[in-house]
Write a protein that holds these residues in place. Sequence first.
Motif, PDB file in Angstrom:
ATOM      1  N   ALA A 258      17.835 -56.669 -64.443  1.00 42.30           N
ATOM      2  CA  ALA A 258      17.720 -56.349 -65.546  1.00 42.30           C
ATOM      3  C   ALA A 258      18.932 -56.169 -66.362  1.00 42.30           C
ATOM      4  CB  ALA A 258      16.658 -55.216 -65.763  1.00 42.30           C
ATOM      5  N   ALA A 259      19.185 -56.819 -67.605  1.00 38.15           N
ATOM      6  CA  ALA A 259      20.261 -56.638 -68.477  1.00 38.15           C
ATOM      7  C   ALA A 259      19.675 -55.660 -69.718  1.00 38.15           C
ATOM      8  CB  ALA A 259      20.860 -57.831 -69.107  1.00 38.15           C
ATOM      9  N   ALA A 260      20.317 -54.471 -69.881  1.00 40.09           N
ATOM     10  CA  ALA A 260      20.032 -53.563 -70.740  1.00 40.09           C
ATOM     11  C   ALA A 260      21.266 -53.117 -71.760  1.00 40.09           C
ATOM     12  CB  ALA A 260      19.349 -52.343 -70.283  1.00 40.09           C
ATOM     13  N   GLU A 261      21.371 -54.044 -72.832  1.00 40.31           N
ATOM     14  CA  GLU A 261      22.475 -53.832 -73.644  1.00 40.31           C
ATOM     15  C   GLU A 261      24.018 -54.262 -72.791  1.00 40.31           C
ATOM     16  OE1 GLU A 261      22.551 -50.381 -75.887  1.00 40.31           O
ATOM     17  OE2 GLU A 261      20.385 -50.613 -76.560  1.00 40.31           O
ATOM     18  N   ASP A 262      24.611 -53.356 -72.596  1.00 42.78           N
ATOM     19  CA  ASP A 262      25.920 -53.534 -72.004  1.00 42.78           C
ATOM     20  C   ASP A 262      26.005 -53.334 -70.449  1.00 42.78           C
ATOM     21  OD1 ASP A 262      25.929 -50.829 -72.179  1.00 42.78           O
ATOM     22  OD2 ASP A 262      27.506 -50.794 -73.224  1.00 42.78           O
ATOM     23  N   ILE A 263      24.491 -53.058 -69.724  1.00 39.07           N
ATOM     24  CA  ILE A 263      24.535 -52.591 -68.162  1.00 39.07           C
ATOM     25  C   ILE A 263      23.530 -53.495 -67.709  1.00 39.07           C
ATOM     26  CG2 ILE A 263      23.821 -50.865 -66.616  1.00 39.07           C
ATOM     27  CD1 ILE A 263      24.086 -48.817 -68.787  1.00 39.07           C
ATOM     28  N   VAL A 264      23.801 -54.137 -66.601  1.00 34.70           N
ATOM     29  CA  VAL A 264      23.220 -55.186 -65.486  1.00 34.70           C
ATOM     30  C   VAL A 264      22.775 -54.271 -64.532  1.00 34.70           C
ATOM     31  CG1 VAL A 264      23.087 -57.254 -64.376  1.00 34.70           C
ATOM     32  CG2 VAL A 264      24.227 -56.930 -66.430  1.00 34.70           C
ATOM     33  N   TYR A 265      21.432 -53.967 -64.254  1.00 39.28           N
ATOM     34  CA  TYR A 265      20.935 -53.523 -62.880  1.00 39.28           C
ATOM     35  C   TYR A 265      20.295 -54.362 -61.856  1.00 39.28           C
ATOM     36  CZ  TYR A 265      20.918 -49.427 -66.333  1.00 39.28           C
ATOM     37  OH  TYR A 265      20.952 -48.362 -67.246  1.00 39.28           O
ATOM     38  N   LEU A 276      24.738 -52.945 -61.433  1.00 38.32           N
ATOM     39  CA  LEU A 276      25.575 -54.326 -60.683  1.00 38.32           C
ATOM     40  C   LEU A 276      26.878 -54.230 -61.527  1.00 38.32           C
ATOM     41  CD1 LEU A 276      25.326 -56.575 -58.680  1.00 38.32           C
ATOM     42  CD2 LEU A 276      24.424 -57.848 -60.763  1.00 38.32           C
ATOM     43  N   HIS A 277      26.636 -54.244 -63.061  1.00 43.41           N
ATOM     44  CA  HIS A 277      27.702 -54.544 -63.837  1.00 43.41           C
ATOM     45  C   HIS A 277      27.911 -53.377 -65.183  1.00 43.41           C
ATOM     46  CE1 HIS A 277      31.001 -56.329 -66.242  1.00 43.41           C
ATOM     47  NE2 HIS A 277      30.322 -56.326 -67.430  1.00 43.41           N
ATOM     48  N   SER A 278      28.742 -52.880 -65.740  1.00 38.80           N
ATOM     49  CA  SER A 278      28.767 -52.071 -66.639  1.00 38.80           C
ATOM     50  C   SER A 278      30.081 -51.813 -67.347  1.00 38.80           C
ATOM     51  CB  SER A 278      28.119 -50.640 -66.530  1.00 38.80           C
ATOM     52  OG  SER A 278      28.283 -49.837 -67.571  1.00 38.80           O
ATOM     53  N   VAL A 279      30.414 -52.358 -68.692  1.00 37.47           N
ATOM     54  CA  VAL A 279      31.417 -52.242 -69.259  1.00 37.47           C
ATOM     55  C   VAL A 279      31.160 -51.751 -70.767  1.00 37.47           C
ATOM     56  CG1 VAL A 279      33.716 -53.376 -70.303  1.00 37.47           C
ATOM     57  CG2 VAL A 279      32.617 -53.883 -68.072  1.00 37.47           C
ATOM     58  N   TYR A 280      31.402 -50.693 -71.153  1.00 36.35           N
ATOM     59  CA  TYR A 280      31.055 -50.107 -72.586  1.00 36.35           C
ATOM     60  C   TYR A 280      31.590 -51.206 -73.523  1.00 36.35           C
ATOM     61  CZ  TYR A 280      30.448 -46.944 -76.352  1.00 36.35           C
ATOM     62  OH  TYR A 280      30.068 -46.459 -77.465  1.00 36.35           O
ATOM     63  N   ALA A 295      24.033 -64.741 -62.907  1.00 39.71           N
ATOM     64  CA  ALA A 295      25.198 -65.141 -63.920  1.00 39.71           C
ATOM     65  C   ALA A 295      24.707 -64.682 -65.051  1.00 39.71           C
ATOM     66  CB  ALA A 295      25.500 -66.575 -64.130  1.00 39.71           C
ATOM     67  N   PHE A 296      25.620 -64.062 -65.855  1.00 40.56           N
ATOM     68  CA  PHE A 296      25.372 -63.277 -67.243  1.00 40.56           C
ATOM     69  C   PHE A 296      26.723 -63.635 -67.991  1.00 40.56           C
ATOM     70  CE2 PHE A 296      26.229 -59.997 -64.184  1.00 40.56           C
ATOM     71  CZ  PHE A 296      27.099 -59.458 -64.802  1.00 40.56           C
ATOM     72  N   GLY A 297      26.293 -63.745 -69.497  1.00 39.78           N
ATOM     73  CA  GLY A 297      27.473 -63.912 -70.595  1.00 39.78           C
ATOM     74  C   GLY A 297      27.685 -62.385 -71.213  1.00 39.78           C
ATOM     75  N   ILE A 298      28.890 -62.172 -71.364  1.00 43.89           N
ATOM     76  CA  ILE A 298      29.676 -60.985 -71.841  1.00 43.89           C
ATOM     77  C   ILE A 298      30.048 -61.364 -73.129  1.00 43.89           C
ATOM     78  CG2 ILE A 298      31.068 -59.097 -71.471  1.00 43.89           C
ATOM     79  CD1 ILE A 298      28.655 -59.130 -69.614  1.00 43.89           C
ATOM     80  N   LYS A 299      29.857 -60.440 -74.013  1.00 39.06           N
ATOM     81  CA  LYS A 299      30.469 -60.504 -75.408  1.00 39.06           C
ATOM     82  C   LYS A 299      31.413 -59.363 -75.585  1.00 39.06           C
ATOM     83  CE  LYS A 299      29.287 -60.094 -80.203  1.00 39.06           C
ATOM     84  NZ  LYS A 299      28.115 -59.921 -81.310  1.00 39.06           N
ATOM     85  N   THR A 300      32.609 -59.693 -75.991  1.00 36.75           N
ATOM     86  CA  THR A 300      33.705 -58.608 -76.320  1.00 36.75           C
ATOM     87  C   THR A 300      33.833 -58.713 -77.719  1.00 36.75           C
ATOM     88  OG1 THR A 300      35.309 -60.558 -76.157  1.00 36.75           O
ATOM     89  CG2 THR A 300      34.729 -59.475 -73.929  1.00 36.75           C
ATOM     90  N   PHE A 301      34.718 -57.947 -78.103  1.00 36.24           N
ATOM     91  CA  PHE A 301      35.149 -57.674 -79.628  1.00 36.24           C
ATOM     92  C   PHE A 301      36.505 -57.678 -79.863  1.00 36.24           C
ATOM     93  CE2 PHE A 301      31.040 -55.307 -78.586  1.00 36.24           C
ATOM     94  CZ  PHE A 301      30.433 -55.491 -79.585  1.00 36.24           C
TER      95      PHE A 301
END
Length: 497
Positions: A258-265, A276-280, A295-301
């Motif tokens: 499950a992907a909840a905003e910026d955390i993947v469980y 599994l993955h978490s970057v604030y 596999a999941f896409g990450i959006k940076t700023f």
Amino acid sequence: FQNEINEVPFFDVQLPYELALKIFQYLGKAELGRCAQVSRTWKVLAEDEVLWYRLCQQEGYLLDMSISDHSCWKLALKNCRAREHMLKTNWKNRVGAVSQLRYEPGRVLCDVHCCDGVVMAGYTSGEVRLWDTRSWDYTAPVLAAVEGPGGAGAPPHVSFVRINSSLAVAAYEDGTVSVWSLLLGQEPIHHFQHNQHVQALALAPGGSAVATASGFQVRVESPDDRGFWQTPATFEIQKLVNFLNLVPDVTGSPVAVAAAEDIVYLLKAEDPGRILHSVYGQPVTCLDVAAHEAAFGIKTFGWLLNEPNQILLYNLETNQCVTKVGSSIGDFSCVNLHSSPPNMLVAGNKDRRVRVFDLRRGGAACSVLGHQLGVSAVRMDEWKLVSGGEEGLVCVWDQRMAAKLWEMHARHPVRLVWFNSHSLITANIPEEKNPRGSSITEDDPSLHRKYRGVIHCYEFSVERLAADSVLPICRSSYDELTGYNYNIGLAVPYDSI
């Protein structure tokens, strides 16, 4: 004559037939053809059914058949290869039949899912329908819903639908979830209720587990050995879930990602809180799960200029990041890992590009640009790509040439792209479920069809041009020396040059 052969001449020695057959099994089709011209004995040996049955199996044809099902496996292999070439040519030139799966009059399409040619669709009327495109049965049965309390009021809209080889699942706007068996009829076999709106729905591709996300809770339902449905696990999540998938081919209790905003469980019954993955500050924009990887896409700023938007690949057994691919300014809007060839991954981006990544070297093997808005759905096989965009455009690409073969447009965003060797199914689903001027509580057949959405089904095994298929200007075979009469082709058929 074959039964009379006891020994086969091999240069200056005589070998038993079984031993000579073991030597010939290391040869390919061309070598067997050359050996068949040596002598009569070698011809019988080179055309042995065991050899050609093994070659047919190695090339992926007729895997479910035994050696006794065909009298001539050499001819069977020839026919399979000819059919594959015909399908590939039809795909490139868009030759075949195109049909629309008829929707319910006056209702808007909400969600579509497909498994092995069986299409499941949900509508704003609360109805759920099935089409079996393998038999071209367009009298779609309606899966019955559970009666609400008192049976009064308009039925809720369908939020999500999912289907696999044995089950069909639908989630409704009021938090209701119904499960049907494709073998037992149109009445639901299981039903449960959430207190809030369902944000995500997942169905195991080859199993019977169902996962739902509502509020801050992820719930997993599955039948036991006796067929009674139970809830083996319930997980409490810190944030609202955006994406939810069940890991396929899992023995024992189901495993969800499950992907909840910026955390993947990684949600397991024995370890419910594993992150599994978490970057604030880096939200997840898309998610797909295979048997052993996610596999999941990450959006940076903007302040992270040295780290553009990427796709991360995690191993679900070690919980470690295997590789990072992609380097794009736009957000990755869709990713397909489970149905891609081994070590390959295809992703769509809001920068209108479709990218194919080779996971072994961590780079892009192909990048094509052809959509007017962001890419919303992608799928690939060994030689082609099919992508759908937010503007409603479906594009078929040749992966090795990075060239567009043909395209098809409809009004609404493309939310589903599914294909196999001989058929293609696409779904254009409207964003607006209650268009202006339509009645919500009453049956309103006057709703214009442009608001309803559409499901297209292409069948490329049909050797004819559909009336609304490829135009005459696009039928060039490059056999003519001059391009008179506007006989122009859209893509070069490089296989026949």
